[in-house]
Design a protein around this motif. Structure first.
Motif, PDB file in Angstrom:
ATOM      1  N   TRP A   1    -144.650  10.235 -57.033  1.00  0.00           N
ATOM      2  CA  TRP A   1    -143.728   9.175 -56.620  1.00  0.00           C
ATOM      3  C   TRP A   1    -144.140   8.477 -55.328  1.00  0.00           C
ATOM      4  N   GLN A   2    -144.976   9.129 -54.514  1.00  0.00           N
ATOM      5  CA  GLN A   2    -145.439   8.452 -53.305  1.00  0.00           C
ATOM      6  C   GLN A   2    -146.415   7.325 -53.624  1.00  0.00           C
TER       7      GLN A   2
ATOM      8  N   ASP B   1    -146.367   5.643 -56.536  1.00  0.00           N
ATOM      9  CA  ASP B   1    -145.783   4.738 -57.534  1.00  0.00           C
ATOM     10  C   ASP B   1    -144.463   4.199 -56.989  1.00  0.00           C
ATOM     11  N   HIS B   2    -144.486   2.934 -56.589  1.00  0.00           N
ATOM     12  CA  HIS B   2    -143.291   2.343 -55.986  1.00  0.00           C
ATOM     13  C   HIS B   2    -142.128   2.288 -56.974  1.00  0.00           C
ATOM     14  N   ARG B   3    -142.392   1.933 -58.219  1.00  0.00           N
ATOM     15  CA  ARG B   3    -141.325   1.838 -59.217  1.00  0.00           C
ATOM     16  C   ARG B   3    -140.711   3.206 -59.500  1.00  0.00           C
TER      17      ARG B   3
ATOM     18  N   ARG C   1    -140.685   5.732 -57.425  1.00  0.00           N
ATOM     19  CA  ARG C   1    -139.935   6.127 -56.229  1.00  0.00           C
ATOM     20  C   ARG C   1    -138.575   5.440 -56.188  1.00  0.00           C
ATOM     21  N   LEU C   2    -138.547   4.178 -56.562  1.00  0.00           N
ATOM     22  CA  LEU C   2    -137.287   3.438 -56.586  1.00  0.00           C
ATOM     23  C   LEU C   2    -136.335   4.009 -57.638  1.00  0.00           C
ATOM     24  N   MET C   3    -136.879   4.358 -58.810  1.00  0.00           N
ATOM     25  CA  MET C   3    -136.050   4.914 -59.878  1.00  0.00           C
ATOM     26  C   MET C   3    -135.474   6.270 -59.482  1.00  0.00           C
TER      27      MET C   3
ATOM     28  N   THR D   1    -134.960   7.373 -56.444  1.00  0.00           N
ATOM     29  CA  THR D   1    -133.959   7.151 -55.393  1.00  0.00           C
ATOM     30  C   THR D   1    -132.633   6.711 -55.994  1.00  0.00           C
ATOM     31  N   LEU D   2    -132.716   5.820 -56.973  1.00  0.00           N
ATOM     32  CA  LEU D   2    -131.499   5.345 -57.632  1.00  0.00           C
ATOM     33  C   LEU D   2    -130.802   6.478 -58.389  1.00  0.00           C
TER      34      LEU D   2
END
Length: 200
Positions: free
Chosen positions: A144-145, A147-149, A151-153, A155-156
């Motif tokens: 996840w570090q 892969d921005h998408r 990481r965002l998923m 977090t959500l």
């Protein structure tokens, strides 16, 4: 005064000390509870159908681990709905309109509520653990570090599901305590919580 006279006096005192029971209120409460149960069950079934459709769609659009997760979630939805309906058997109506029958119904409903809360509690915990196991590869920092998408998923998911899970656990614990107090209050009126009479 004879011993028999003393006994009658003691029994009379005990009878006068018994708390007054409002039968009409018990009947109204039982009827209101039945209507609330009907509304809740209707919403529950509707939510189960939505969850069923969502899990089925995921099964058809995913593969590998997440297809397994979707299939297991689908089975869990079906199992939970069956358990919900089974636990509520015998909780809809009292066997009569007398005080004892209405109090027995209150106890039966409270015990069913405790079982439902425990089912919700343990199924939520089991589903959470299973989801974490399935998503273990995505939870590795190296994934996840970079892969921005992703990481965002993640977090959500944590922001939405975390509070929901905690709220579910807290609500179930509170509801169990509340129903236990209800059983104790009926027991204080002289009716044993083991009384079995109710109509299915």
């Amino acid at each position: 005064m004879t011993a028999q006279g003393n006994d009658w006096s003691q029994w009379g005192a005990l009878w006068r000390d018994q708390p007054a029971i409002d039968v009409a209120r018990l009947r109204r409460d039982a009827a209101r509870k039945r209507w609330r149960m009907r509304v809740f069950v209707a919403l529950e079934i509707a939510m189960s159908l939505v969850a069923f459709g969502s899990c089925l769609w995921r099964m058809m659009t995913t593969s590998g681990r997440w297809q397994l997760w979707s299939g297991a979630s689908l089975l869990l939805v079906i199992l939970l709905q069956i358990l919900y309906l089974h636990v509520r058997r015998g909780t809809w109506r009292a066997s009569g309109q007398d005080v004892r029958s209405l109090q027995q119904l209150t106890i039966v409903r409270a015990k069913a509520g405790i079982r439902l809360a425990r089912i919700n509690l343990w199924s939520t915990l089991a589903w959470t653990v299973f989801t974490l196991l399935i998503s273990a590869p995505e939870l590795e920092p190296s994934r996840w570090q970079a892969d921005h998408r992703l990481r965002l998923m993640l977090t959500l998911q944590v922001a939405v599901n975390g509070p929901l899970i905690l709220a579910t656990v807290a609500l179930c614990a509170w509801y169990i305590r509340r129903q236990r107090k209800r059983i104790e209050s009926v027991g204080a009126m002289g009716l044993s919580e083991d009384a079995p009479a109710h109509r299915i």
